[in-house]
Scaffold this active site. Structure first.
Site, PDB file in Angstrom:
ATOM      1  N   THR A  42      21.610 -13.398 -11.943  1.00  0.00           N
ATOM      2  CA  THR A  42      22.125 -13.083 -10.212  1.00  0.00           C
ATOM      3  C   THR A  42      23.455 -12.883 -10.136  1.00  0.00           C
ATOM      4  O   THR A  42      24.359 -13.667 -10.785  1.00  0.00           O
ATOM      5  CB  THR A  42      21.576 -14.204  -9.561  1.00  0.00           C
ATOM      6  OG1 THR A  42      20.176 -14.276  -9.739  1.00  0.00           O
ATOM      7  CG2 THR A  42      21.954 -13.956  -7.927  1.00  0.00           C
TER       8      THR A  42
ATOM      9  N   THR B  90      21.643 -19.229  -8.366  1.00  0.00           N
ATOM     10  CA  THR B  90      21.496 -18.358  -9.681  1.00  0.00           C
ATOM     11  C   THR B  90      20.591 -19.215 -10.590  1.00  0.00           C
ATOM     12  O   THR B  90      20.561 -20.685 -10.490  1.00  0.00           O
ATOM     13  CB  THR B  90      22.575 -17.998 -10.370  1.00  0.00           C
ATOM     14  OG1 THR B  90      22.260 -17.003 -11.469  1.00  0.00           O
ATOM     15  CG2 THR B  90      23.418 -18.953 -10.819  1.00  0.00           C
ATOM     16  N   GLY B  91      19.457 -18.682 -11.287  1.00  0.00           N
ATOM     17  CA  GLY B  91      18.614 -19.001 -12.113  1.00  0.00           C
ATOM     18  C   GLY B  91      17.155 -19.018 -11.658  1.00  0.00           C
ATOM     19  O   GLY B  91      16.862 -18.149 -10.945  1.00  0.00           O
TER      20      GLY B  91
ATOM     21  N   GLY C 125      14.422 -18.913  -9.944  1.00  0.00           N
ATOM     22  CA  GLY C 125      14.229 -18.671  -8.500  1.00  0.00           C
ATOM     23  C   GLY C 125      13.079 -19.569  -7.728  1.00  0.00           C
ATOM     24  O   GLY C 125      13.365 -19.936  -6.620  1.00  0.00           O
TER      25      GLY C 125
ATOM     26  N   GLY D 264      12.075 -13.429  -6.208  1.00  0.00           N
ATOM     27  CA  GLY D 264      12.508 -15.062  -6.566  1.00  0.00           C
ATOM     28  C   GLY D 264      13.557 -15.316  -5.349  1.00  0.00           C
ATOM     29  O   GLY D 264      13.284 -15.037  -4.111  1.00  0.00           O
ATOM     30  N   ASP D 265      14.503 -16.185  -5.377  1.00  0.00           N
ATOM     31  CA  ASP D 265      15.336 -16.901  -4.437  1.00  0.00           C
ATOM     32  C   ASP D 265      16.239 -15.893  -3.853  1.00  0.00           C
ATOM     33  O   ASP D 265      16.420 -16.103  -2.754  1.00  0.00           O
ATOM     34  CB  ASP D 265      15.790 -18.118  -4.824  1.00  0.00           C
ATOM     35  CG  ASP D 265      16.943 -17.566  -6.208  1.00  0.00           C
ATOM     36  OD1 ASP D 265      16.664 -17.071  -6.986  1.00  0.00           O
ATOM     37  OD2 ASP D 265      18.107 -17.653  -5.969  1.00  0.00           O
TER      38      ASP D 265
ATOM     39  N   ARG E  71       6.632  -9.948  -7.685  1.00  0.00           N
ATOM     40  CA  ARG E  71       7.366 -11.260  -7.562  1.00  0.00           C
ATOM     41  C   ARG E  71       8.642 -11.075  -7.010  1.00  0.00           C
ATOM     42  O   ARG E  71       9.331 -10.203  -7.350  1.00  0.00           O
ATOM     43  CB  ARG E  71       7.358 -11.811  -9.079  1.00  0.00           C
ATOM     44  CG  ARG E  71       7.920 -13.149  -9.093  1.00  0.00           C
ATOM     45  CD  ARG E  71       9.500 -12.765  -9.439  1.00  0.00           C
ATOM     46  NE  ARG E  71      10.212 -14.378  -9.620  1.00  0.00           N
ATOM     47  CZ  ARG E  71      11.567 -14.383  -9.625  1.00  0.00           C
ATOM     48  NH1 ARG E  71      12.386 -13.487  -9.529  1.00  0.00           N
ATOM     49  NH2 ARG E  71      12.001 -15.887  -9.967  1.00  0.00           N
TER      50      ARG E  71
HETATM   51  N1  GLY Z   1      17.638 -16.063  -9.139  1.00  0.00           N
HETATM   52  C1  GLY Z   1      17.009 -14.874  -9.432  1.00  0.00           C
HETATM   53  C2  GLY Z   1      15.451 -14.910  -9.482  1.00  0.00           C
HETATM   54  O1  GLY Z   1      14.831 -15.755  -9.918  1.00  0.00           O
HETATM   55  O2  GLY Z   1      14.911 -13.870  -9.235  1.00  0.00           O
END
Ligand code: GLY
Length: 322
Positions: free
Chosen positions: A184, A235-236, A238, A214-215, A212
């Protein structure tokens, strides 16, 4: 005085006191808010992106526009396999992008699962500014982009297609997000007026399930800003960040007196305590209203860039797990 009248008066008194306190807080912050040296911070080793954001701030651009200028650099970089053009596809071979933006007024916009549009952080800002909504997803977000002058581009490069076809032979989903696979770009900027704005942009985890999210485009998880306090990006992995509403948590911890670093550490510890020997990476990056930055991560490998006074410096972050 009867009982009901007494309680009503008591409530009005408490309410008025809170409003007075809030006004005093805002005035105190206002007086401290002119910044001589604007600051930009950015996840991972996205040196050029952070530099461009810093340069934009120096010319007097506002925090959010500057952050987006930085994010656009990586969105357009075909070598970055986790953001924008060249991002890894889902397991069906389709690249979908997610992004969120937030400004100093608390306005925000985000786009989810967008195909064939490269600059999704700019698109998220357009959602914020040109629609009555906060979030647009999928086909609707793409149609909105086309109606606003964006062009369709294939996001799948030859290289990412080749890697996906290789992955398909075994189809084992084991997302590795770390120094060799940044997931990210998150940028937080403090502009010359002392205002904070930020952006978070990603293609999500490689070979994720179709649909899907993510965060990153979830306001409060991948990004959150309160201009009275500061901002945070994540980041990481999500899924883990969403479970603790990570970026909102970091900002609230700063509001309650923690430094940016302490706030990020507490958020990382919450994820750590919920997971026995986690193998995934998560990192938070935060900037407060005074220009202090801090970060924390689960695993070895995370660093961030900080631009100030023409110096764009990479800062390594000590992990919680050694
Ligand atoms: N941190 C980005 C995701 O999990 O999509």
């Amino acid at each position: 005085m009867n009982r009901r009248l007494f309680f009503n008066r008591l409530l009005i008194g408490v309410g008025a006191a809170s409003i007075v306190k809030e006004k005093a807080y805002a005035n105190k912050k206002k007086n401290n808010s002119v910044v001589k040296n604007p600051i930009s911070i950015c996840t991972w080793d996205f040196k050029e992106a952070n530099f461009q954001a810093g340069m934009a701030l120096e010319t007097g651009k506002d925090a959010l526009s500057s952050a987006i200028i930085g994010a656009n650099v990586e969105e357009e970089n075909p070598k970055n396999s986790t953001v924008g053009y060249g991002g890894a596809p889902d397991r069906e071979g389709t690249v979908t992008l997610d992004a969120a933006v937030m400004d100093y007024k608390g306005n925000c916009g985000s786009v989810l699962g967008v195909e064939k549009i490269i600059n999704v952080s700019s698109l998220a800002k357009d959602v914020m500014e040109k629609t009555p909504h906060v979030i647009l997803s999928g086909k609707g977000a793409q149609n909105f982009a086309l109606n606003n002058g964006y062009k369709l581009n294939s996001l799948l490069t030859d290289d990412s297609k080749k890697k996906w076809m290789e992955w398909k032979k075994k189809s084992v989903y084991n997302p590795k997000t770390n120094v060799d696979n940044h997931d990210t770009i998150g940028i937080l900027c403090l502009d010359k007026k002392g205002n904070i704005g930020g952006v978070c942009s990603t293609s999500g985890l490689a070979y994720k399930m179709e649909g899907r999210i993510g965060d990153s485009p979830i306001i409060g998880s991948g990004l959150y800003i309160d201009n009275n306090v500061g901002g945070a990006v994540a980041t990481g992995m999500g899924e883990e960040i969403i479970k603790i509403v990570g970026s909102f948590l970091v900002v609230e911890l700063m509001r309650n007196g923690k430094t940016p670093k302490q706030a990020c550490e507490e958020a990382i510890l919450r994820i750590y305590r919920k997971n026995k020997s986690p193998k995934f990476q998560v990192a938070f990056l935060a900037l407060d209203k005074q220009g202090n930055s801090g970060s924390s991560c689960l695993q070895e490998g995370f660093s961030y860039y900080r631009y100030k006074n023409n110096i764009n410096k990479n800062l390594k972050v000590k992990p919680i797990i050694n």
